[in-house]
Design an enzyme around this catalytic site. Structure first.
Site, PDB file in Angstrom:
ATOM      1  CE1 TYR A 282      -4.803  -1.993   4.480  1.00 56.14           C
ATOM      2  CE2 TYR A 282      -3.910   0.221   4.245  1.00 56.14           C
ATOM      3  CZ  TYR A 282      -4.347  -0.962   3.677  1.00 56.14           C
ATOM      4  OH  TYR A 282      -4.322  -1.122   2.309  1.00 56.14           O
TER       5      TYR A 282
ATOM      6  CB  SER B  61      -0.893   0.017   1.243  1.00 56.55           C
ATOM      7  OG  SER B  61      -1.531   1.275   1.414  1.00 56.55           O
TER       8      SER B  61
END
Length: 255
Positions: A156, A143
């Site tokens: 996350y 990400s």
């Protein structure tokens, strides 16, 4: 069948929707025989039917990537039935909101189990099979948050940073076995995950505008745009790429 992945055998996790679904359709169109996996068997079977309706090759398999023995079974079975495993895409993952103060141990363990341990298990069992066959390519989904922090997503961000670091370490460990290991780093993608978030927000338009503003292009990315990057990294066109973190973020990190 001609194409950039002609004749390749590929396993893709988290393929029931969003980026994984787009990757499956793209890889199949480029000639790969794809084994699509997801914890939601109905979803991944629907994707496989879409592929087969186009006269292409796809299988659907239920897989919870947090179960080591099941990951081993799926990966080794694919190689045994098809004679080899050429490509692994570790795409399964999820996220939730919360600072470290707001995150409890069960939530932390859950996201690390899927987002990090799932990648670890997939690579642990795919790499020896690829090495025995003379090489292969692994693409992990990291990400943009592996490079930049965002508010209210502590667990996350940590999980995706771990994926990026693990990708680089594995790339060095296995480069001499002709195995390339890379990762894509998506920005904010217009996926079913965010569709659910928008549906629950009383001011969805405001939230969407805020998310779009992260990217210099002032829009959300599309799953197909990430699938295209995965295709490049999986293919021989990326023969000089290993240990790479490919940013596909609409200019988010350039700001």
């Amino acid at each position: 069948m001609t194409g950039r992945l002609a004749g390749k055998i590929a396993v893709i996790t988290g393929a029931g929707s969003g980026i994984g679904r787009a990757a499956g359709l793209t890889f199949a169109r480029e000639g790969a025989h794809i084994i699509l996996t997801d914890h939601d068997l109905d979803a991944v079977e629907a994707v496989a039917r879409t592929v087969r309706d186009q006269g292409l090759n796809a299988e659907a398999v239920a897989l919870d990537v947090t179960h080591e023995s099941r990951v081993e079974d799926v990966v080794t079975d694919a190689a045994a039935r098809h004679g080899r495993l050429d490509i692994l895409v570790n795409n399964a993952g999820f996220g939730f909101s919360g600072s470290v103060v707001d995150t409890d141990e069960a939530q932390w363990d859950a996201i690390m189990n899927v987002n990090v341990k799932g990648v670890f298990f997939g690579c642990k069992y795919a790499i020896p099979l690829m090495a025995a066959a003379g090489g292969g390519s692994i693409v992990n989904t990291a990400s943009t948050t592996a490079n930049v922090g965002i508010r209210d997503r502590a667990a996350y961000c940590a999980s995706k940073g771990a994926v990026a670091a693990l990708t680089r370490a594995m790339a060095l460990d296995h480069v001499d076995q002709n195995i390339r290991i890379n990762a894509v780093a998506p920005g904010t993608i217009d996926s079913p995950y965010f569709a659910e978030i928008f549906a629950k927000d009383p001011n969805a338009a405001r939230l969407r505008a805020e998310l779009e503003a992260r990217q210099a292009m002032n829009r959300l990315g599309q799953p197909q745009e990430i699938a295209n990057a995965m295709l490049f990294l999986a293919s021989d066109e990326a023969s000089f790429c290993t240990g790479s973190l490919m940013l596909v973020d609409g200019g988010w990190t350039a700001k």
